[in-house]
Scaffold this motif. Structure first.
Motif, PDB file in Angstrom:
ATOM      1  N   LEU A   1      -8.438  -6.954 -22.654  1.00 11.68           N
ATOM      2  CA  LEU A   1      -8.274  -7.572 -21.603  1.00 11.68           C
ATOM      3  C   LEU A   1      -9.428  -8.231 -21.310  1.00 11.68           C
ATOM      4  O   LEU A   1     -10.439  -8.949 -20.985  1.00 11.68           O
TER       5      LEU A   1
ATOM      6  N   GLU B   1     -10.860 -10.629 -23.533  1.00 11.52           N
ATOM      7  CA  GLU B   1      -9.850 -11.730 -23.644  1.00 11.52           C
ATOM      8  C   GLU B   1     -11.170 -13.629 -23.990  1.00 11.52           C
ATOM      9  O   GLU B   1     -11.800 -13.213 -22.725  1.00 11.52           O
TER      10      GLU B   1
ATOM     11  N   GLU C   1     -10.879  -7.356 -15.368  1.00  8.68           N
ATOM     12  CA  GLU C   1     -11.395  -9.072 -15.181  1.00  8.68           C
ATOM     13  C   GLU C   1     -13.173  -9.301 -14.947  1.00  8.68           C
ATOM     14  O   GLU C   1     -13.104  -9.960 -15.643  1.00  8.68           O
TER      15      GLU C   1
END
Ligand code: PGA
Length: 250
Positions: A148, A151, A106
């Motif tokens: 990820l 993204e 993240e």
């Protein structure tokens, strides 16, 4: 044809005087290469490196940055700060940062977005642990990390992202993935990018190999169909060794 991009990752090594001396010796040795040459140096060396590569074909990168634009984040450096002194590249999500400094998929994704907003080109690291490799999970782990990391990026941004596939068990250990294994892992990453962003984008993305690259194995690795150069740690600290790696095809 994709170009070959060879980046040195100096990690927490080299003082300003050593940086200046390195660039003085190194730049004439790589001036005729068709490969792109990047040195990712510690923050305290950035300014000296930038001054000393002027007029050469060497580009300069940082090794990390914060994802926030500015604010109360003691000890952190922003993308705008890097850009303001002329830094072009930034390594994001190196396994050492994921392992020792709690970086996650993240935060890696946030950092890539902030890098692009500030016109820095990210070199994004992914790779599996020895445990994951032994459990035959390499492909799953690295394609997930890539998905990820990217993204929410536009096709244009994905095309400009450099990905470094660095098996964690190969970093600083002297163990290198076989050229074939490295190529297959990189192909899996390229296929995942094709699946999400299309074949055209996937064909343009630079995907490097990293992990114990040295002058004796660089040629074999970099000549594989999908390996577009390397991210080089230990061997990038020595002029003679890194010069040979950059000039692998001469
Ligand atoms: P190494 O490091 O070449 O010393 O294995 C590579 C890296 O961590 O980027």
């Amino acid at each position: 044809m994709r170009r070959k991009v060879i980046a040195g990752n100096w990690k927490m090594n080299m003082l300003p005087n050593e940086t200046i001396e390195f660039i003085e010796k190194f730049s004439p040795l790589v001036k005729d290469t068709e490969n792109e040459v990047i040195l990712c140096v510690p923050y305290t060396d950035l300014f000296y490196a930038l001054l000393n590569v002027q007029g050469t074909n060497i580009k300069i990168g940082a090794q990390n940055m914060h994802y926030e634009e500015k604010g109360a984040y003691t000890g952190e450096v922003s993308a705008k700060m890097l850009k303001s002194i002329g830094v072009e590249y930034v390594i994001i999500g190196h396994s050492e940062r994921r392992q020792y400094f709690n970086e996650t998929d993240e935060t890696v994704n946030k950092k890539i977005k902030t890098a692009f907003e500030n016109e820095l080109k990210p070199i994004v690291c992914v790779g599996e642990t020895l445990e994951e490799k032994e459990a035959n999970k390499t492909e799953k782990i690295i394609t997930e990390q890539v998905e990820l990391a990217l993204e929410g990026l536009s096709n244009e941004q994905v095309e400009k992202t450099i990905i470094a596939y660095e098996p964690i068990w190969a970093i600083g250990t002297g163990k290198t993935a076989t050229a074939e294994d490295a190529n297959n892992s990189i192909k899996a990453i390229r296929n995942k990018i094709a699946e999400i962003y299309g074949e055209n984008v996937a064909e343009k993305v630079i995907i490097q190999y990293g992990g114990s690259v040295k002058s004796s194995n660089a040629k074999e690795l970099f000549e594989m169909s999908d390996i577009d150069g390397g991210l080089v740690g230990g061997a990038s600290l020595k002029v003679e060794e890194f010069e040979k790696i950059v000039n692998f095809n001469k």
